[in-house]
Design an enzyme around this catalytic site. Structure first.
Site, PDB file in Angstrom:
ATOM      1  N   HIS A 187      -2.797  -4.537   3.010  1.00  0.00           N
ATOM      2  CA  HIS A 187      -3.747  -3.860   3.897  1.00  0.00           C
ATOM      3  C   HIS A 187      -3.224  -3.574   5.294  1.00  0.00           C
ATOM      4  O   HIS A 187      -3.547  -2.537   5.855  1.00  0.00           O
ATOM      5  CB  HIS A 187      -5.086  -4.616   4.027  1.00  0.00           C
ATOM      6  CG  HIS A 187      -6.039  -3.994   5.008  1.00  0.00           C
ATOM      7  ND1 HIS A 187      -6.672  -2.795   4.756  1.00  0.00           N
ATOM      8  CD2 HIS A 187      -6.452  -4.373   6.253  1.00  0.00           C
ATOM      9  CE1 HIS A 187      -7.446  -2.483   5.809  1.00  0.00           C
ATOM     10  NE2 HIS A 187      -7.325  -3.418   6.720  1.00  0.00           N
ATOM     11  N   HIS A 215     -10.310   0.967   0.458  1.00  0.00           N
ATOM     12  CA  HIS A 215     -10.476   2.411   0.246  1.00  0.00           C
ATOM     13  C   HIS A 215     -10.672   2.769  -1.228  1.00  0.00           C
ATOM     14  O   HIS A 215     -10.546   3.937  -1.607  1.00  0.00           O
ATOM     15  CB  HIS A 215      -9.258   3.170   0.774  1.00  0.00           C
ATOM     16  CG  HIS A 215      -9.072   3.071   2.254  1.00  0.00           C
ATOM     17  ND1 HIS A 215     -10.035   3.492   3.148  1.00  0.00           N
ATOM     18  CD2 HIS A 215      -8.055   2.585   3.003  1.00  0.00           C
ATOM     19  CE1 HIS A 215      -9.596   3.282   4.382  1.00  0.00           C
ATOM     20  NE2 HIS A 215      -8.407   2.721   4.327  1.00  0.00           N
ATOM     21  N   HIS A 232      -6.330  -8.673   0.166  1.00  0.00           N
ATOM     22  CA  HIS A 232      -6.269  -7.411   0.919  1.00  0.00           C
ATOM     23  C   HIS A 232      -7.102  -7.608   2.177  1.00  0.00           C
ATOM     24  O   HIS A 232      -8.334  -7.511   2.148  1.00  0.00           O
ATOM     25  CB  HIS A 232      -6.826  -6.288   0.038  1.00  0.00           C
ATOM     26  CG  HIS A 232      -6.575  -4.921   0.584  1.00  0.00           C
ATOM     27  ND1 HIS A 232      -5.394  -4.249   0.390  1.00  0.00           N
ATOM     28  CD2 HIS A 232      -7.342  -4.105   1.331  1.00  0.00           C
ATOM     29  CE1 HIS A 232      -5.453  -3.063   0.980  1.00  0.00           C
ATOM     30  NE2 HIS A 232      -6.630  -2.952   1.567  1.00  0.00           N
ATOM     31  N   ASP A 262       0.815  -1.213   0.000  1.00  0.00           N
ATOM     32  CA  ASP A 262       0.000   0.000   0.000  1.00  0.00           C
ATOM     33  C   ASP A 262       0.855   1.272   0.000  1.00  0.00           C
ATOM     34  O   ASP A 262       1.641   1.501   0.926  1.00  0.00           O
ATOM     35  CB  ASP A 262      -0.905   0.034   1.234  1.00  0.00           C
ATOM     36  CG  ASP A 262      -1.774  -1.207   1.374  1.00  0.00           C
ATOM     37  OD1 ASP A 262      -1.362  -2.300   0.904  1.00  0.00           O
ATOM     38  OD2 ASP A 262      -2.858  -1.104   1.973  1.00  0.00           O
ATOM     39  N   GLU A 322      -4.185   2.048  -2.825  1.00  0.00           N
ATOM     40  CA  GLU A 322      -5.460   2.432  -2.188  1.00  0.00           C
ATOM     41  C   GLU A 322      -5.327   3.626  -1.235  1.00  0.00           C
ATOM     42  O   GLU A 322      -6.329   4.223  -0.863  1.00  0.00           O
ATOM     43  CB  GLU A 322      -6.055   1.245  -1.432  1.00  0.00           C
ATOM     44  CG  GLU A 322      -5.299   0.899  -0.161  1.00  0.00           C
ATOM     45  CD  GLU A 322      -6.174   0.264   0.899  1.00  0.00           C
ATOM     46  OE1 GLU A 322      -7.366   0.067   0.654  1.00  0.00           O
ATOM     47  OE2 GLU A 322      -5.638  -0.035   1.980  1.00  0.00           O
ATOM     48  N   ASN A 323      -4.112   3.963  -0.815  1.00  0.00           N
ATOM     49  CA  ASN A 323      -3.930   5.040   0.171  1.00  0.00           C
ATOM     50  C   ASN A 323      -3.186   6.254  -0.392  1.00  0.00           C
ATOM     51  O   ASN A 323      -2.660   7.064   0.369  1.00  0.00           O
ATOM     52  CB  ASN A 323      -3.157   4.527   1.394  1.00  0.00           C
ATOM     53  CG  ASN A 323      -3.822   3.359   2.075  1.00  0.00           C
ATOM     54  OD1 ASN A 323      -3.317   2.239   2.031  1.00  0.00           O
ATOM     55  ND2 ASN A 323      -4.956   3.602   2.705  1.00  0.00           N
ATOM     56  N   HIS A 341      -0.239  -2.832   6.285  1.00  0.00           N
ATOM     57  CA  HIS A 341       0.830  -1.830   6.263  1.00  0.00           C
ATOM     58  C   HIS A 341       2.046  -2.258   7.092  1.00  0.00           C
ATOM     59  O   HIS A 341       2.926  -1.443   7.351  1.00  0.00           O
ATOM     60  CB  HIS A 341       0.335  -0.450   6.743  1.00  0.00           C
ATOM     61  CG  HIS A 341      -0.675   0.181   5.836  1.00  0.00           C
ATOM     62  ND1 HIS A 341      -0.950   1.533   5.838  1.00  0.00           N
ATOM     63  CD2 HIS A 341      -1.483  -0.354   4.897  1.00  0.00           C
ATOM     64  CE1 HIS A 341      -1.885   1.796   4.942  1.00  0.00           C
ATOM     65  NE2 HIS A 341      -2.233   0.665   4.362  1.00  0.00           N
TER      66      HIS A 341
HETATM   67 FE   LIG Z   1      -3.917   0.332   3.019  1.00  0.00          FE
HETATM   68 FE   LIG Z   2      -6.777  -1.451   3.092  1.00  0.00          FE
END
Ligand SMILES: [Fe+2]
Ligand SMILES: [Fe+2]
Length: 277
Positions: A184, A70, A159, A10, A41-42, A186
């Site tokens: 997901h 996200h 994820h 991510d 996604e971030n 991190h």
């Molecule tokens: Fe994430």
């Molecule tokens: Fe996520």
């Protein structure tokens, strides 16, 4: 000769995007991958993606992008997901969700697999995570039925929050896909390995973003919230930007993985693009 894929975890906010842009040339030189993918996604200030971020990450050298829970945090992601063929959202969203859950990423000219595609799917887990989604096992199963290539090269991204669910996806598709990698949380896990039937596996790729943080977010803000219960905007942190992911080698003749290496590279925040105005 096996083909080589790099998948990055991510990407969080501007520090994550800048670290990726700074370090992809290092990855290209050191590992000489055929394809580089990343979970984006971030990228939009910590949640979601805007079309400009997609373009910047493509310009930085990412060949394709995936998303997670996200995915639709920014509504501008909807046309992006519908128009582009190099970005996907989770495949197991309810029927009617916009965008695509699977993609075929073509291997470039000069690759041992030139003319062929890497099939990519990302699915959301169902344990300790929102939103409620369909069965991720069934979603991958359904995708496999659509792949007609002989000895296909397939990357499955799970994820998810729970390590158990990620391992379960790994074992379920052991020997039927080239790799199962998690995202997901991190936080990178140290369990990269080749499963018994030739599928590369790693529970979480980790984050591309500021490591001096709580999962990429400003430490003070998170501590304020957690110690007082009061709302505090979780701004993206800045300190110690790094990129995390995995390098995966796939035998293009069998579609099975031959190696997986965990990578973590430290960015230099005193060098471009961090210092660009
Ligand atoms: Fe994430
Ligand atoms: Fe996520």
């Amino acid at each position: 000769m096996p083909v080589r894929i790099v998948m990055l975890g991510d990407i969080v906010g501007r520090p994550g995007r800048q670290a990726v842009a700074q370090l992809i040339p290092v990855i290209r030189q050191r590992w000489k991958p055929d394809l580089i993918l990343a979970n984006a996604e971030n990228v939009a200030n910590g949640s979601g993606i805007l079309p400009e971020h997609h373009q910047k990450l493509r310009d930085a050298g990412c060949d394709a992008l995936t998303l997670g829970d996200h995915a639709f945090r920014k509504f501008q992601a909807i046309p992006l997901l519908e128009e582009k063929t190099d970005i996907i959202r989770p495949a197991n969203l309810p029927q009617g969700a916009r965008g695509k859950g699977t993609m075929r990423v073509p291997f470039p000219a000069g690759s041992a697999a030139a003319g062929r595609d890497l099939h990519v799917i990302t699915v959301l887990g169902r344990l300790f995570i929102n939103p409620p989604v369909d069965d991720p096992f069934a979603a991958v199963e359904a995708m496999l039925k659509t792949v007609a290539d002989e000895h296909p090269m397939i990357l499955v991204e799970i994820h998810a929050e729970a390590t158990s669910e990620k391992q379960a996806i790994g074992w379920q598709f052991n020997g039927r896909v080239s790799a199962v990698v998690g995202s997901h949380t991190h936080v990178q896990t140290a369990d990269e390995r080749i499963l018994s039937m030739g599928t590369a596996y790693m529970t979480d790729l980790g984050m591309c973003g500021p490591q001096e943080s709580v999962l990429g977010r400003d430490i003070d803000r998170v501590l304020t919230h957690m110690t007082t219960g009061m709302p505090a905007p979780f701004d993206v942190a800045e300190g110690d930007p790094r990129i995390c992911g995995a390098v995966i080698d796939i035998d293009e003749k069998t579609g099975r993985a031959t190696a997986i290496e965990r990578i973590e590279l430290k960015a230099n925040p005193a060098a471009p693009p961090f210092t660009a105005k």
